[in-house]
Design a protein around this motif. Structure first.
Motif, PDB file in Angstrom:
ATOM      1  N   ASP A 275      49.608  66.196  70.724  1.00 17.88           N
ATOM      2  CA  ASP A 275      51.009  66.075  70.323  1.00 17.88           C
ATOM      3  C   ASP A 275      51.784  67.210  70.994  1.00 17.88           C
ATOM      4  N   THR A 276      52.941  66.912  71.583  1.00 16.13           N
ATOM      5  CA  THR A 276      53.691  67.927  72.319  1.00 16.13           C
ATOM      6  C   THR A 276      55.082  68.111  71.727  1.00 16.13           C
ATOM      7  N   VAL A 277      55.759  69.145  72.197  1.00 21.42           N
ATOM      8  CA  VAL A 277      57.120  69.425  71.741  1.00 21.42           C
ATOM      9  C   VAL A 277      58.035  68.270  72.123  1.00 21.42           C
ATOM     10  N   GLY A 278      58.980  67.952  71.240  1.00 23.34           N
ATOM     11  CA  GLY A 278      59.925  66.885  71.533  1.00 23.34           C
ATOM     12  C   GLY A 278      60.942  67.314  72.573  1.00 23.34           C
ATOM     13  N   PHE A 279      61.416  66.351  73.355  1.00 27.15           N
ATOM     14  CA  PHE A 279      62.442  66.640  74.353  1.00 27.15           C
ATOM     15  C   PHE A 279      63.812  66.378  73.739  1.00 27.15           C
ATOM     16  N   VAL A 280      64.841  66.841  74.421  1.00 26.08           N
ATOM     17  CA  VAL A 280      66.201  66.638  73.956  1.00 26.08           C
ATOM     18  C   VAL A 280      67.108  66.652  75.170  1.00 26.08           C
ATOM     19  N   SER A 281      68.269  66.015  75.058  1.00 23.07           N
ATOM     20  CA  SER A 281      69.204  66.025  76.182  1.00 23.07           C
ATOM     21  C   SER A 281      69.661  67.458  76.449  1.00 23.07           C
ATOM     22  N   ASN A 282      69.856  67.764  77.718  1.00 25.55           N
ATOM     23  CA  ASN A 282      70.301  69.103  78.122  1.00 25.55           C
ATOM     24  C   ASN A 282      69.387  70.194  77.584  1.00 25.55           C
ATOM     25  N   LEU A 283      68.076  69.953  77.635  1.00 24.31           N
ATOM     26  CA  LEU A 283      67.129  70.987  77.215  1.00 24.31           C
ATOM     27  C   LEU A 283      67.356  72.220  78.079  1.00 24.31           C
ATOM     28  N   PRO A 284      67.572  73.396  77.475  1.00 25.49           N
ATOM     29  CA  PRO A 284      67.871  74.588  78.267  1.00 25.49           C
ATOM     30  C   PRO A 284      66.826  74.848  79.346  1.00 25.49           C
ATOM     31  N   THR A 285      67.320  75.164  80.545  1.00 27.12           N
ATOM     32  CA  THR A 285      66.395  75.422  81.651  1.00 27.12           C
ATOM     33  C   THR A 285      65.450  76.564  81.339  1.00 27.12           C
ATOM     34  N   GLU A 286      65.929  77.538  80.536  1.00 30.08           N
ATOM     35  CA  GLU A 286      65.065  78.652  80.164  1.00 30.08           C
ATOM     36  C   GLU A 286      63.841  78.159  79.389  1.00 30.08           C
ATOM     37  N   LEU A 287      64.054  77.133  78.536  1.00 25.01           N
ATOM     38  CA  LEU A 287      62.946  76.622  77.732  1.00 25.01           C
ATOM     39  C   LEU A 287      62.000  75.770  78.569  1.00 25.01           C
TER      40      LEU A 287
ATOM     41  N   ILE B 222      78.243  79.939  68.731  1.00 21.58           N
ATOM     42  CA  ILE B 222      76.937  79.743  69.352  1.00 21.58           C
ATOM     43  C   ILE B 222      76.997  78.448  70.152  1.00 21.58           C
ATOM     44  N   ASP B 223      76.437  78.468  71.373  1.00 17.63           N
ATOM     45  CA  ASP B 223      76.467  77.264  72.184  1.00 17.63           C
ATOM     46  C   ASP B 223      75.176  76.472  72.001  1.00 17.63           C
ATOM     47  N   ARG B 224      75.059  75.344  72.712  1.00 17.80           N
ATOM     48  CA  ARG B 224      73.909  74.457  72.534  1.00 17.80           C
ATOM     49  C   ARG B 224      72.598  75.149  72.888  1.00 17.80           C
ATOM     50  N   THR B 225      72.609  75.897  73.991  1.00 18.64           N
ATOM     51  CA  THR B 225      71.389  76.606  74.388  1.00 18.64           C
ATOM     52  C   THR B 225      70.966  77.606  73.320  1.00 18.64           C
ATOM     53  N   GLY B 226      71.917  78.413  72.844  1.00 17.17           N
ATOM     54  CA  GLY B 226      71.592  79.396  71.807  1.00 17.17           C
ATOM     55  C   GLY B 226      71.074  78.747  70.544  1.00 17.17           C
ATOM     56  N   LEU B 227      71.649  77.582  70.177  1.00 18.44           N
ATOM     57  CA  LEU B 227      71.223  76.880  68.966  1.00 18.44           C
ATOM     58  C   LEU B 227      69.790  76.379  69.104  1.00 18.44           C
ATOM     59  N   ILE B 228      69.466  75.767  70.255  1.00 19.27           N
ATOM     60  CA  ILE B 228      68.102  75.263  70.455  1.00 19.27           C
ATOM     61  C   ILE B 228      67.108  76.422  70.484  1.00 19.27           C
ATOM     62  N   LEU B 229      67.518  77.545  71.070  1.00 15.43           N
ATOM     63  CA  LEU B 229      66.638  78.720  71.071  1.00 15.43           C
ATOM     64  C   LEU B 229      66.388  79.223  69.648  1.00 15.43           C
ATOM     65  N   GLU B 230      67.427  79.175  68.802  1.00 16.17           N
ATOM     66  CA  GLU B 230      67.257  79.571  67.397  1.00 16.17           C
ATOM     67  C   GLU B 230      66.232  78.670  66.710  1.00 16.17           C
ATOM     68  N   ILE B 231      66.327  77.349  66.963  1.00 11.02           N
ATOM     69  CA  ILE B 231      65.391  76.400  66.351  1.00 11.02           C
ATOM     70  C   ILE B 231      63.973  76.696  66.805  1.00 11.02           C
ATOM     71  N   PHE B 232      63.796  76.858  68.121  1.00  8.06           N
ATOM     72  CA  PHE B 232      62.466  77.116  68.650  1.00  8.06           C
ATOM     73  C   PHE B 232      61.917  78.430  68.119  1.00  8.06           C
ATOM     74  N   GLY B 233      62.790  79.435  68.006  1.00  5.41           N
ATOM     75  CA  GLY B 233      62.340  80.725  67.481  1.00  5.41           C
ATOM     76  C   GLY B 233      61.836  80.619  66.052  1.00  5.41           C
ATOM     77  N   GLU B 234      62.487  79.761  65.259  1.00 10.24           N
ATOM     78  CA  GLU B 234      62.070  79.589  63.866  1.00 10.24           C
ATOM     79  C   GLU B 234      60.793  78.772  63.755  1.00 10.24           C
ATOM     80  N   ARG B 235      60.585  77.820  64.680  1.00 10.35           N
ATOM     81  CA  ARG B 235      59.465  76.898  64.559  1.00 10.35           C
ATOM     82  C   ARG B 235      58.175  77.381  65.221  1.00 10.35           C
ATOM     83  N   ALA B 236      58.269  78.330  66.156  1.00 10.02           N
ATOM     84  CA  ALA B 236      57.059  78.760  66.871  1.00 10.02           C
ATOM     85  C   ALA B 236      56.041  79.319  65.885  1.00 10.02           C
TER      86      ALA B 236
END
Length: 434
Positions: free
Chosen positions: A265-277, A114-128
């Motif tokens: 309060d808003t979502v936290g940012f991260v380096s290389n945040l996927p463009t899709e997000l 799994i790459d960085r984009t897929g991992l961040i998407l997994e996190i967001f999917g779990e937290r929404a």
């Protein structure tokens, strides 16, 4: 996905053993000014945020990225050996991978990748937690998944004999799924456009209402939710965890000189945040651009605090909020409680010299009451005293002035009130349009 299902090979089980792998290009790469160790640590934190058991982490120097695998042949073989030695069934690659690279790495290492984009998407999917958040995550994931469909159908025939206008069954299935994805994405975009319009109406109503809006932004895990809870006495989920907050939250907050204010309060940012997000969450992030004041919360004790600030500024710039544009900003240097001695003194001395930063500890409450006063002063900056005469019967306009401005003097003159009220230029314009 509600209308179809894909065999998502990157689906992750909690507790799955994994290796975190960083391709280091030697020039800082996408990690910018961050050290290799800091980037590995953040990637491990992202993996642990969804319950992955990280059993090892390793950086590999990449001189010339390979189109097929990213890593060199010998490095791929070593990754396979490391995965076997650690009994790791998952490789977390802290970089963006093409579908071909992901598939080739899986074949070469005999592990899921799994790459960085897929991992961040997994996190967001779990937290929404809200319907809107789930729609935004699904749209981002569909966008990401569309280019990876071929990986789900490699077991089917790719070509067959017969008439030239007929493809193989695998090819047919891929096209069918792509059409379903396109249709689903179009439906979600329509729903999110309605969300955007609804948010716009809510913003318009808030701007007519007598309450300023303050937006918290910052790198993930900088302490935004802890500060939000401290200021509002709310109980928003706050934990030492990357992306603890996903869905935006708004609460009333007490600010000196104002009847009340709204803190977002808003979502936290991260380096290389996927463009899709970034694209999917634009409707949510637009809340920041309409705020009266932006509070940029920084983890001043983090070794990469400057790089984190640069990442936040990049995302804000993508929303049209470059430095010096949009609402006024105040940097909050959070986590003073983690500093001591000369390091703490240096941070406090630097903050004292600047008027755009304010040092705090959201955990201990240090300087929080002073922060409220500072926010009030920022919101009142540029205010002018206006002398207003109102009929005593206009109670709603009088209440508006009391809640949005500072009533310095009030005197009855027959059936009218003579008032001296300090108002911001924006609120003076709003009052005139009431």
């Amino acid at each position: 996905m509600s209308e179809f299902s894909l065999s998502r090979e990157e689906g992750i089980a909690r507790g799955e053993r994994a290796l975190v792998v960083l391709p280091d290009r030697g020039d800082g790469g996408s990690g910018g000014a961050r050290s290799v160790e800091a980037r590995l640590e953040e990637a491990e934190g992202l993996a642990e945020a969804i319950g992955i058991d990280v059993v090892g982490r390793r950086a590999f120097r990449i001189r010339q990225p390979r189109p097929s695998t990213l890593f060199g042949k010998g490095q791929v073989e070593e990754l396979g050996r490391l995965a076997e030695e650690h009994e790791a069934g998952l490789l977390v690659v802290d970089a963006g991978l093409s579908p071909v690279q992901q598939k080739s790495l899986e074949e070469g290492t005999k592990a899921k990748v799994i790459d960085r984009t897929g991992l961040i998407l997994e996190i967001f999917g779990e937290r929404a937690a809200t319907a809107e958040g789930r729609l935004q995550v699904e749209l981002a994931h569909l966008d990401y998944q569309a280019g990876r469909l071929v990986r789900s159908w490699t077991h089917l025939e790719r070509q067959r004999g017969g008439f030239g206008f007929l493809g193989g069954p695998g090819e047919t299935q891929i096209e069918a799924d792509r059409r379903l994805i396109r249709d689903r994405m179009a439906k979600i975009r329509r729903e999110l456009e309605q969300v955007r319009r609804t948010r716009g109406l809510h913003r318009d109503r808030r701007q007519r209402a007598p309450w300023p809006v303050i937006a918290l932004v910052g790198y993930t895990n900088a302490g935004k939710s802890t500060l939000f809870n401290r200021l509002t006495r709310a109980e928003v989920f706050a934990e030492d965890l990357l992306f603890a907050t996903l869905d935006p939250t708004m609460r009333e907050v007490g600010i000196p000189g104002f009847d009340k204010a709204i803190l977002s309060d808003t979502v936290g940012f991260v380096s290389n945040l996927p463009t899709e997000l970034v694209a999917a969450f634009r409707a949510t992030l637009e809340e920041v651009s309409s705020a009266d004041l932006i509070l940029h919360v920084r983890d001043i004790a983090h070794p990469d605090t400057d790089a984190q600030k640069a990442d936040v500024e990049t995302v804000l710039a993508s929303l049209g909020l470059e430095e010096g544009q949009g609402p006024p900003r105040l940097e909050l240097w959070n986590k003073l409680d983690l500093l001591a001695g000369d390091e703490r003194n240096a941070v406090l001395a630097e903050a004292e010299r600047r008027d755009d930063v304010f040092p705090i500890s959201a955990v201990t409450g240090e300087n929080i009451e002073s922060l409220r006063e500072q926010i009030g002063a920022r919101l009142s900056k540029g205010n002018i005293v206006h002398h207003i005469r109102l009929p005593a019967s206009e109670g709603s306009r009088l209440a508006w002035l009391h809640s949005r401005g500072e009533v310095l003097e009030s005197r009855m003159d027959g059936e009218c009130l003579d008032l001296a009220v300090r108002l911001s230029p924006e609120n003076w314009t709003r009052f005139q349009s009431l």
